[in-house]
Design an enzyme around this catalytic site. Structure first.
Site, PDB file in Angstrom:
ATOM      1  N   GLU A   1       0.852  -1.192   0.000  1.00 43.55           N
ATOM      2  CA  GLU A   1       0.000   0.000   0.000  1.00 43.55           C
ATOM      3  C   GLU A   1       0.888   1.244   0.000  1.00 43.55           C
ATOM      4  OE1 GLU A   1      -3.149   0.694  -0.549  1.00 43.55           O
ATOM      5  OE2 GLU A   1      -3.304  -1.431  -1.038  1.00 43.55           O
ATOM      6  N   SER A   2       0.772   2.065  -1.048  1.00 44.84           N
ATOM      7  CA  SER A   2       1.684   3.208  -1.165  1.00 44.84           C
ATOM      8  C   SER A   2       1.478   4.197  -0.013  1.00 44.84           C
ATOM      9  CB  SER A   2       1.521   3.895  -2.517  1.00 44.84           C
ATOM     10  OG  SER A   2       0.217   4.418  -2.665  1.00 44.84           O
TER      11      SER A   2
ATOM     12  N   CYS B   1       4.233  -1.597  -8.727  1.00 47.85           N
ATOM     13  CA  CYS B   1       2.876  -1.219  -8.314  1.00 47.85           C
ATOM     14  C   CYS B   1       2.935  -0.056  -7.308  1.00 47.85           C
ATOM     15  CB  CYS B   1       2.144  -2.445  -7.771  1.00 47.85           C
ATOM     16  SG  CYS B   1       0.383  -2.185  -7.589  1.00 47.85           S
TER      17      CYS B   1
ATOM     18  N   ARG C   1      -3.554   6.091  -9.293  1.00 50.60           N
ATOM     19  CA  ARG C   1      -3.730   4.938  -8.399  1.00 50.60           C
ATOM     20  C   ARG C   1      -5.017   4.182  -8.729  1.00 50.60           C
ATOM     21  NH1 ARG C   1      -3.524   6.273  -2.341  1.00 50.60           N
ATOM     22  NH2 ARG C   1      -3.680   4.019  -2.300  1.00 50.60           N
TER      23      ARG C   1
ATOM     24  N   ARG D   1      -5.186  -4.337  -8.127  1.00 48.82           N
ATOM     25  CA  ARG D   1      -5.552  -2.959  -7.799  1.00 48.82           C
ATOM     26  C   ARG D   1      -4.476  -2.018  -8.369  1.00 48.82           C
ATOM     27  NH1 ARG D   1      -8.889  -1.359  -3.418  1.00 48.82           N
ATOM     28  NH2 ARG D   1      -7.237   0.083  -2.881  1.00 48.82           N
TER      29      ARG D   1
ATOM     30  N   HIS E   1       2.742  -7.230 -11.112  1.00 52.16           N
ATOM     31  CA  HIS E   1       3.554  -8.044 -10.199  1.00 52.16           C
ATOM     32  C   HIS E   1       4.103  -9.277 -10.893  1.00 52.16           C
ATOM     33  CE1 HIS E   1       2.152  -5.792  -6.713  1.00 52.16           C
ATOM     34  NE2 HIS E   1       0.984  -5.762  -7.314  1.00 52.16           N
TER      35      HIS E   1
ATOM     36  N   GLU F   1       6.539 -10.870  -9.433  1.00 58.11           N
ATOM     37  CA  GLU F   1       7.071 -11.678  -8.316  1.00 58.11           C
ATOM     38  C   GLU F   1       6.073 -12.735  -7.842  1.00 58.11           C
ATOM     39  OE1 GLU F   1       5.931  -8.663  -8.061  1.00 58.11           O
ATOM     40  OE2 GLU F   1       4.884  -8.364  -6.161  1.00 58.11           O
TER      41      GLU F   1
END
Lengths: 187, 300
Positions: free
Chosen positions: A53-54, A83, A110, A133, A168, A170
């Site tokens: 979460e930024s 992200c 966002r 998201r 993502h 990863e």
């Protein structure tokens, strides 16, 4: 070629998807190290700002006085924002507006695709990845190189030794991802 | 729909993927848009939108149901972080409504009055991911078998008493170790005794952990409570009544976020513990609770 030592990739571990990078990084012949404090930063060769979460990461960076230290580190070492991480690197953040390191000349929105119901998979560069998201890069300076696009917007970009992906790689269990490989090649 | 299924089996489920993004964080219960903003500003990774926090649900008695959609939508409009909401155990129609609202995660929760005493929701039917509570490994694997993408301890919600969350965390850890150490030929018998799906138990044996992320919930009220859960292996903490039933919600929220990020550094957990500027929620001894109000016993 100066040294045969393995490069150490530091994943900023204040919050978010940190461990998922381990096997990708090791498959590239590098060392994975979660980092949280200034003393950990000195010994690493490149930074990953992971997904998460930024807003949470921003608050923790402020609260632990890491802002200037990280900005200095990012000016010296390759950095890859994923992200939430790409949001932290962007010049301008929308939806809502928020602070950022302002080192990658893009505008990023966002939750650009919507909420979790709009999270989806896609193939980027022949490799399956997840958009969770995810943000959308809505403007991009011509000096930024677009490495891949998806649904007609850039999703993987590079600017000097700064890399960003809005997705993502990863979370895919086929090691290493082409994005990890490309990033570690920047060292 | 085809967009939401990976073409190969090597991509993590998109539902579990969101839980990965919440790791190392604090998920806070909120009942209004203002509380949601306090939580976001303190650094919460997500909020749980509720009509009442668990300690008030205990006080109110009666039947506790899904929150009114207006409250959930108000919270969704107020913050940019993910929003979760609870439905009753087995109440798939409430879950359908929550999916229709577009929440980011559904908690099929023992905090609400169960709607079905025999069957939990078939969570594979939904596109929205689910989190469920468990007291032991068998229960966790049954929920994952039904499609839960994230597990949490049940703890004993609304008590401000960490003892049950600790018990559940330790029990699951101990059972995972046991499964890793037995002879493979004993696995089916263990699966029968635990009531756990055999194929999932095989994964636990191989990986030494649950197949989905494992968070802690139920009774967390202080920075030290968050730190003990994280040190016992929780990957994120849910804080229900602990924040908005404390003297100083803003300070408690910030301190618990700080302690969670550095759970393994006692100097920082100490610092966070000195920044509370007020006392924690009063808390309840578990033996003082009447049997029907023991929430951890709901579900199977």
């Amino acid at each position: 070629m100066q040294s045969q030592a393995k490069p150490i990739i530091g994943v900023l571990a204040l919050q978010g998807a940190v461990e998922a990078h381990k096997l990708h990084i090791e498959a590239c012949g590098a060392e994975f190290k979660p980092v949280k404090t200034a003393k950990d930063f000195e010994y690493i060769d490149a930074f990953i700002i992971p997904g998460g979460e930024s807003t949470t990461m921003l608050k923790l960076i402020e609260r632990f006085n890491l802002w200037d230290i990280l900005k200095d580190q990012f000016s010296k070492k390759p950095v890859w924002g994923i992200c939430a991480g790409s949001i932290l690197l962007a010049k301008t953040v929308l939806n809502p507006e928020q602070e950022s390191f302002n080192i990658l000349p893009i505008t990023i929105k966002r939750n650009g695709y919507g909420r979790q119901l709009d999270s989806h998979y896609a193939k980027i560069d022949g490799y399956e990845v997840s958009f969770i998201r995810a943000p959308i890069i809505s403007e991009i300076d011509e000096s930024v190189k677009i490495l891949a696009s998806h649904k007609s917007t850039p999703v993987w970009v590079k600017y000097s030794d700064i890399m960003a992906t809005t997705f993502h790689p990863e979370l895919t269990m086929k090691y290493p991802s082409p994005m990890h490989r490309a990033f570690i090649d920047l060292i | 729909m085809s967009d939401n299924k990976p073409s190969q089996n090597n991509v993590m489920n998109i539902k579990t993927g969101l839980a990965e993004m919440l790791k190392g964080g604090v998920i806070m219960d909120v009942v209004t848009a203002e509380q949601a903003k306090v939580a976001e500003n303190a650094g919460a990774v997500a909020v749980m939108a509720l009509e009442r926090v668990p300690s008030d649900i205990r006080k109110a008695g009666g039947v506790a149901r899904m929150s009114p959609p207006e409250i959930i939508e108000e919270v969704m409009n107020a913050v940019s972080i993910p929003v979760m909401a609870k439905c009753r155990i087995g109440h798939f129609a409430e879950a359908q409504i929550l999916q229709e609202i577009g929440v980011d995660y559904i908690d099929e929760s023992e905090v609400l009055t169960p709607a079905d005493e025999e069957y939990h929701i078939n969570k594979h039917d939904f596109k929205v991911p689910f989190v469920c509570g468990a007291k032991n490994l068998g229960e966790a694997l049954r929920r994952i078998g039904e499609g839960a993408a994230l597990m949490r301890t049940k703890g004993e919600p609304g008590t401000g008493n960490i003892v049950e969350a600790v018990r559940h965390m330790r029990r699951i850890n101990a059972e995972i170790k046991r499964v890793q150490n037995i002879d493979e030929s004993e696995l089916m018998t263990i699966a029968r005794d635990m009531g756990a799906p055999y194929e999932l138990l095989k994964i636990v044996r191989k990986e030494g952990r649950l197949p989905v992320p494992n968070f802690a919930a139920g009774g967390i009220a202080t920075p030290a409570d968050a730190a003990i859960c994280m040190q016992l292996g929780a990957e994120t903490v849910f804080v229900g009544s602990g924040i908005f039933k404390s003297d100083n919600p803003d300070k408690f929220a910030k301190a618990i976020v700080k302690a969670t990020a550095h759970y393994d550094d006692p100097a920082i957990v100490l610092e966070a513990s000195k920044e509370l500027d007020g006392v924690a929620m009063r808390g309840t001894e578990i033996s003082e609770i009447d049997e029907p109000m023991l929430m951890a016993n709901r579900g199977w």
